[in-house]
Write a protein that holds these residues in place. Structure first.
Motif, PDB file in Angstrom:
ATOM      1  N   LEU A 670      11.364   4.330   2.277  1.00 43.69           N
ATOM      2  CA  LEU A 670      11.728   2.958   2.626  1.00 43.69           C
ATOM      3  C   LEU A 670      11.925   2.819   4.133  1.00 43.69           C
ATOM      4  O   LEU A 670      12.460   3.727   4.778  1.00 43.69           O
ATOM      5  N   PRO A 671      11.583   1.658   4.716  1.00 41.81           N
ATOM      6  CA  PRO A 671      10.851   0.554   4.075  1.00 41.81           C
ATOM      7  C   PRO A 671       9.407   0.955   3.801  1.00 41.81           C
ATOM      8  O   PRO A 671       8.874   1.835   4.473  1.00 41.81           O
ATOM      9  N   PRO A 672       8.771   0.321   2.803  1.00 43.55           N
ATOM     10  CA  PRO A 672       7.403   0.716   2.434  1.00 43.55           C
ATOM     11  C   PRO A 672       6.422   0.462   3.572  1.00 43.55           C
ATOM     12  O   PRO A 672       6.523  -0.544   4.286  1.00 43.55           O
ATOM     13  N   ALA A 673       5.485   1.381   3.721  1.00 42.19           N
ATOM     14  CA  ALA A 673       4.499   1.250   4.803  1.00 42.19           C
ATOM     15  C   ALA A 673       3.322   0.374   4.402  1.00 42.19           C
ATOM     16  O   ALA A 673       2.660  -0.203   5.259  1.00 42.19           O
ATOM     17  N   THR A 674       3.042   0.274   3.107  1.00 45.32           N
ATOM     18  CA  THR A 674       1.884  -0.491   2.632  1.00 45.32           C
ATOM     19  C   THR A 674       2.282  -1.338   1.433  1.00 45.32           C
ATOM     20  O   THR A 674       3.321  -1.117   0.806  1.00 45.32           O
ATOM     21  N   TYR A 675       1.436  -2.278   1.092  1.00 40.61           N
ATOM     22  CA  TYR A 675       1.672  -3.117  -0.076  1.00 40.61           C
ATOM     23  C   TYR A 675       1.594  -2.292  -1.362  1.00 40.61           C
ATOM     24  O   TYR A 675       2.294  -2.576  -2.328  1.00 40.61           O
ATOM     25  N   GLN A 677       2.532   0.867  -1.703  1.00 37.22           N
ATOM     26  CA  GLN A 677       3.831   1.529  -1.835  1.00 37.22           C
ATOM     27  C   GLN A 677       4.885   0.547  -2.324  1.00 37.22           C
ATOM     28  O   GLN A 677       5.726   0.888  -3.161  1.00 37.22           O
ATOM     29  N   ALA A 678       4.853  -0.676  -1.806  1.00 36.10           N
ATOM     30  CA  ALA A 678       5.830  -1.685  -2.230  1.00 36.10           C
ATOM     31  C   ALA A 678       5.693  -1.982  -3.717  1.00 36.10           C
ATOM     32  O   ALA A 678       6.697  -2.104  -4.433  1.00 36.10           O
ATOM     33  N   ARG A 679       4.462  -2.065  -4.207  1.00 34.21           N
ATOM     34  CA  ARG A 679       4.255  -2.341  -5.631  1.00 34.21           C
ATOM     35  C   ARG A 679       4.830  -1.224  -6.486  1.00 34.21           C
ATOM     36  O   ARG A 679       5.472  -1.470  -7.522  1.00 34.21           O
ATOM     37  N   GLN A 680       4.606   0.012  -6.062  1.00 37.25           N
ATOM     38  CA  GLN A 680       5.115   1.142  -6.840  1.00 37.25           C
ATOM     39  C   GLN A 680       6.643   1.218  -6.788  1.00 37.25           C
ATOM     40  O   GLN A 680       7.299   1.455  -7.801  1.00 37.25           O
ATOM     41  N   SER A 697      14.292  -8.308  12.573  1.00 35.93           N
ATOM     42  CA  SER A 697      13.077  -8.935  13.085  1.00 35.93           C
ATOM     43  C   SER A 697      12.386  -7.956  14.033  1.00 35.93           C
ATOM     44  O   SER A 697      13.054  -7.271  14.816  1.00 35.93           O
ATOM     45  N   PRO A 698      11.042  -7.837  13.998  1.00 36.58           N
ATOM     46  CA  PRO A 698      10.133  -8.568  13.104  1.00 36.58           C
ATOM     47  C   PRO A 698      10.083  -7.925  11.713  1.00 36.58           C
ATOM     48  O   PRO A 698      10.024  -6.716  11.600  1.00 36.58           O
ATOM     49  N   ILE A 699      10.110  -8.755  10.707  1.00 38.87           N
ATOM     50  CA  ILE A 699      10.045  -8.259   9.338  1.00 38.87           C
ATOM     51  C   ILE A 699       8.596  -7.985   8.983  1.00 38.87           C
ATOM     52  O   ILE A 699       7.678  -8.634   9.495  1.00 38.87           O
ATOM     53  N   ASP A 700       8.338  -7.014   8.100  1.00 41.53           N
ATOM     54  CA  ASP A 700       6.955  -6.687   7.739  1.00 41.53           C
ATOM     55  C   ASP A 700       6.646  -7.189   6.338  1.00 41.53           C
ATOM     56  O   ASP A 700       7.544  -7.343   5.499  1.00 41.53           O
ATOM     57  N   GLY A 701       5.369  -7.416   6.092  1.00 37.79           N
ATOM     58  CA  GLY A 701       4.929  -7.977   4.821  1.00 37.79           C
ATOM     59  C   GLY A 701       5.262  -7.137   3.605  1.00 37.79           C
ATOM     60  O   GLY A 701       5.732  -7.666   2.590  1.00 37.79           O
ATOM     61  N   PRO A 702       5.027  -5.786   3.621  1.00 35.81           N
ATOM     62  CA  PRO A 702       5.349  -4.994   2.430  1.00 35.81           C
ATOM     63  C   PRO A 702       6.811  -5.081   2.005  1.00 35.81           C
ATOM     64  O   PRO A 702       7.112  -5.085   0.809  1.00 35.81           O
ATOM     65  N   THR A 703       7.742  -5.172   2.964  1.00 26.70           N
ATOM     66  CA  THR A 703       9.162  -5.257   2.606  1.00 26.70           C
ATOM     67  C   THR A 703       9.466  -6.587   1.912  1.00 26.70           C
ATOM     68  O   THR A 703      10.184  -6.634   0.910  1.00 26.70           O
TER      69      THR A 703
END
Length: 913
Positions: A670-675, A677-680, A697-703
């Motif tokens: 965490l935080p996930p590096a990719t989408y 990883q986020a799904r899993q 900030s800046p927040i990333d999309g996978p999180t």
């Protein structure tokens, strides 16, 4: 080398061999030489009876003696160890060179020097080739001696001269065909017939539960296709963009997606568009192409790679005999061929280098051809084929709006007349549409098109009741297909009566397990019959013929099918993997499951299924075994931990201490590096949000997407804190955060998400907010102050409500001329809106740019007339104070579409009326 050959070899050697090095060389080279000999026998179709084991054994002995003579004369300085290393490397090169089939020309196959160079070139490409840096010349010379002896033996066959003459006559026939090519009219007729054949074969969407229950049912893809969203490389880019739009201008594309995500359906759609010359505006650069759909599992890469003439084998089989010479190659050469390569992950790992080389050769020989390949993500990385200029795209899960559209299509395909005493057709559809927004676990399953179809099927079969996890979903589907399908319809067959329900399931389960263990996704029918025969012999004896049982399973079970004459596979690989997992657990093979869990994507799916199916003790053993491997392997630790996280998402129960260990060790991810990883990680549930660091900030999309996929009250609280970041972030970061949050909104009720999250966002002055979905349009009204909206008419249809436009003061529309239904909806909703500023970005193909009014002198009337001609009608905008039209002329460069602002025209009337 068979037993008989070994006996013949030993007899031929007798007492003649006195040098132990010659004896060792004989035994090392024997399998390679006799194996190559058998291949050349098949290559020239020599009679089986012409194979003489004793003659070949003597050839092996002669080769060993020649090698010994070579050593004495030229390599006397080499010690025994290095000489044997050169001999073993030569034998490996001969064995690993692949079949000496029709890919090896007659001239090369019968010329020792050319055959030697061919084998050495192939050996250089092998990643695991032997190290011969200290014996390069000895290695080359031994390969040369082997090739010379190989050819000499084949030439001695009594059938050889006659067969060479036959092949020469065949060549003369082919030359004659090229000398007198078919007329242009004949080529056009053949092309029309072929395209019609492709359309008939592929314009059929298999809606699970509809097509399988009625094999003759046809549901045209042109009315049923649901477009999917895609990301480039990782889904962190091109969020929410439809796959057809991203394909525009890209000549070579790799589309990766999970099992059941719609990869094959996408290729079918592209093929049908090409066959009917009906591409959407975004793909107009492919107009005039001819499609070739190549399901890789149908091609025996272990034996030979497909030639362009083989491209008709799947969708134009009956036309193969009429194929004009050189027709496919000419289409490839001129850029009119659309090659659709399906199922890279279905090729065994050992054959993937050959597949990679084949695709590379296609690109090198035919650089203008259009190529799209598909694969599961675990099979190849997104950089696979990057050196061939392939762009990697990743199919994204279906959002709620996509799921609702899918359900509507599915219920549009089933018969509308309800059975006596059952709810109406509309009631079923409405009930499932109501369940999707309120049941988070169901919505997560329905994000996958295959699972969404299973949900639709079981919702109807079970009178509006659906399972709430993936394993139960597959169990229910298989029960319906294998047992209840015929029972509910009162269909009785002799085979089903003799076999019984349990035996039928056992047969397909063991067959699936055998296929996974051996790396098969499709097998010849005779092999399937042989395997079923073995199962019957162990269980029911010889009461039933294996052929009858296979025919029964193909016709009645709905699980097995015959994708092409003489071949058998499962209706979808996920069924094969599920059944294999069940059989491996039945056999007690938990150790094998742990060992192979990350071997390839096939075993990965089998492992995760097994965790869901296993009994509690077995489940703990599987997860502990995987964690143990993660502790011992630093290189694979992250991948193994993610696999453990993904697997326990299928587990109904798990030892609390073991779950806590998985959660604790996953915190390092965490935080996930990719989408992905986020799904899993989302399968861990709300506990994973407690492990996340506070949003910064800046927040990333996978999180953001991780929180959305987890859902629930804690996720809403976390995302509201993300929204609060916009209050102190700079304008660019605030705009990016708002876009991410709007894209994540599909996991929540719109009103709740708007009030709890979107309302806390700060809207930067003068910034655009892109609207890519209907949900995004509904959330727009919660932003304060209301920003400028940006809507694309060339992408998938967005249906914002009239209230959305009436609250809007500034709007930017990206418009591709004649982009269809989306424009109609825009015209309808904009009528009467209180817009003060309207910006229209026109995307005009270069060849049509001269038809635009490239100056503003004509004023409002000239531009209104032109926009109307493109399909965009300006509504009655009484409050309009300013309209700006931007023309961007599209052109293609190096396989990618670029936008060039050729002209910028602004028009601001003094009197807006």
């Amino acid at each position: 080398m068979g037993q008989g050959e070994r006996v013949a070899l030993d007899r031929s050697l007798g007492d003649a061999v006195v040098d132990p090095i010659v004896l060792m060389a004989s035994r090392v080279l024997a399998p390679a030489l006799t194996g190559g000999g058998r291949q050349l026998h098949r290559r020239f179709r020599l009679a089986r009876g012409s194979w003489d084991e004793r003659a070949w054994a003597k050839a092996v002995h002669k080769l060993a003696e020649d090698c010994a003579a070579l050593r004495r004369s030229e390599f006397a300085a080499l010690d025994d160890a290095r000489w044997m290393r050169a001999t073993e490397a030569a034998a490996e090169a001969l064995t690993a060179s692949g079949p000496l089939d029709t890919r090896v020309t007659l001239g090369r196959a019968m010329d020792p020097d050319r055959l030697t160079e061919h084998i050495l070139r192939l050996d250089e490409r092998r990643p695991d080739r032997a190290d011969v840096r200290d014996v390069p010349e000895a290695y080359r010379r031994i390969v040369g001696l082997a090739c010379a002896e190989l050819i000499a033996c084949v030439r001695r066959s009594p059938d050889f001269p006659a067969l060479v003459a036959v092949e020469q006559l065949a060549r003369l026939e082919r030359i004659e065909q090229y000398v007198t090519p078919p007329s242009d009219a004949a080529l056009r007729t053949f092309e029309q017939d072929y395209c019609a054949s492709v359309a008939r074969a592929l314009d059929r969407l298999e809606l699970f539960g509809v097509t399988l229950k009625d094999p003759d049912f046809r549901y045209p893809m042109s009315t049923a296709y649901v477009s999917l969203a895609v990301g480039e490389g990782d889904p962190s880019t091109l969020r929410g963009t439809r796959v057809e739009d991203v394909l525009a201008g890209r000549r070579r594309v790799l589309v990766r997606g999970e099992a059941g995500s719609g990869k094959t359906t996408l290729l079918h759609r592209l093929a049908v568009w090409a066959a009917r010359d009906g591409f959407p505006a975004a793909l107009s650069d492919r107009e005039g192409t001819v499609p070739f759909f190549l399901p890789l599992r149908h091609f025996p890469f272990a034996e030979r790679v497909p030639t362009p003439e083989d491209f008709l084998d799947h969708t134009g089989t009956l036309l193969r005999g009429e194929l004009p010479p050189g027709w496919v190659r000419e289409l490839l050469r001129t850029g009119r061929a659309l090659v659709l390569i399906d199922g890279v992950d279905e090729i065994p790992l050992v054959d993937r280098p050959r597949l990679t080389d084949w695709i590379g050769e296609l690109c090198a020989h035919y650089p203008r051809a259009w190529l799209v390949a598909t694969s599961r993500p675990a099979a190849v990385p997104d950089t696979w084929l990057a050196d061939q200029d392939f762009v990697s795209l990743r199919l994204q899960p279906m959002e709620l709006a996509d799921q609702r559209e899918f359900v509507v299509h599915w219920y549009g395909a089933v018969p509308a007349e309800p059975a006596p005493g059952q709810p109406s057709h509309d009631a079923y559809r409405a009930d499932l549409l109501d369940k999707l927004p309120t049941r988070r676990h169901l919505r997560r399953l329905a994000a996958n098109p295959l699972l969404c179809a299973l949900i639709c099927t079981l919702h109807r079969e079970r009178r509006m009741e659906v399972p709430d996890d993936r394993v139960k979903l597959y169990e229910a589907a298989l029960e319906m297909l294998l047992i209840r399908r015929d029972r509910d319809r009162r269909v009785v067959t002799a085979e089903a009566t003799l076999l019984g329900d349990r035996a039928q399931e056992a047969i397909v389960r063991q067959f699936a397990c055998w296929m996974v263990r051996n790396g098969h996704t499709e097998v010849p029918r005779e092999i399937a019959v042989a395997q079923i025969g073995r199962y019957l012999a162990r269980t029911l004896g010889a009461d039933l013929e294996p052929e009858r049982v296979l025919r029964h399973l193909l016709v009645r079970s709905g699980v097995l099918r015959e994708p092409s004459p003489g071949h058998v596979d499962f209706v979808h690989r996920t069924f094969q993997e599920f059944l294999a997992a069940r059989q491996l657990l039945e056999d007690g093979d938990t150790g094998l499951l742990v060992k192979n869990a990350d071997e390839d994507d096939r075993w990965r799916e089998v492992f995760t299924m097994a965790v869901g199916l296993a009994r509690e003790g077995e489940r703990d053993q599987l997860i502990r075994g995987l964690l143990g491997r993660a502790r011992r392997s630093r290189k694979r630790r992250g991948a193994l931990l993610l696999l453990a996280v993904d697997a326990i998402g299928n587990a109904p129960t798990l030892d609390p201490g073991l779950r806590a260990e998985v959660v604790r060790r996953s915190a390092t991810l965490l935080p996930p590096a990719t989408y992905e990883q986020a799904r899993q990680l989302a399968t861990l549930g709300e506990v994973v949000l407690d492990l996340l660091p506070p949003p910064m900030s800046p927040i990333d999309g996978p999180t953001v997407r991780l929180a959305a996929w987890v859902g629930g009250e804690i996720a809403l609280e976390y995302l509201s804190r993300v929204a609060a970041l916009t209050q102190r972030a700079d304008d660019e970061e605030a705009q990016s955060t708002i876009t991410l949050l709007i894209e994540a909104a599909n996991s929540f009720p719109v009103r709740v998400f708007g009030e709890r999250v979107i309302a806390h966002c700060r809207v930067p002055d003068g910034k655009l907010v892109a609207i890519s979905s209907s949900t995004g349009a509904e959330l727009f009204g919660y932003l304060r102050p209301v920003p400028t909206a940006r809507i694309g008419t060339s992408s998938r249809l967005v249906r914002p409500s009239p209230a959305f436009f009436h609250s809007l003061r500034k709007l930017r529309v990206v418009h591709a001329p004649h982009s269809g239904e989306a424009i109609h909806a825009l015209n309808l909703f904009m009528d009467g809106a209180s817009l003060e500023e309207l910006t229209i970005e026109l995307l005009i193909p270069r060849d049509k740019s001269t038809t635009t009014p490239l100056s503003g002198e004509g004023g409002l009337h000239e531009w209104t007339a032109y926009l109307t001609s493109t399909g965009l009608f300006l509504p009655n905008l009484t409050a309009l104070k300013r309209m700006t039209v931007t023309i961007q002329v599209t052109f293609t460069q190096r396989g990618a579409t670029a936008m060039a602002p050729d002209v910028l025209i602004g028009w601001a009337p003094e009197d807006p009326s």
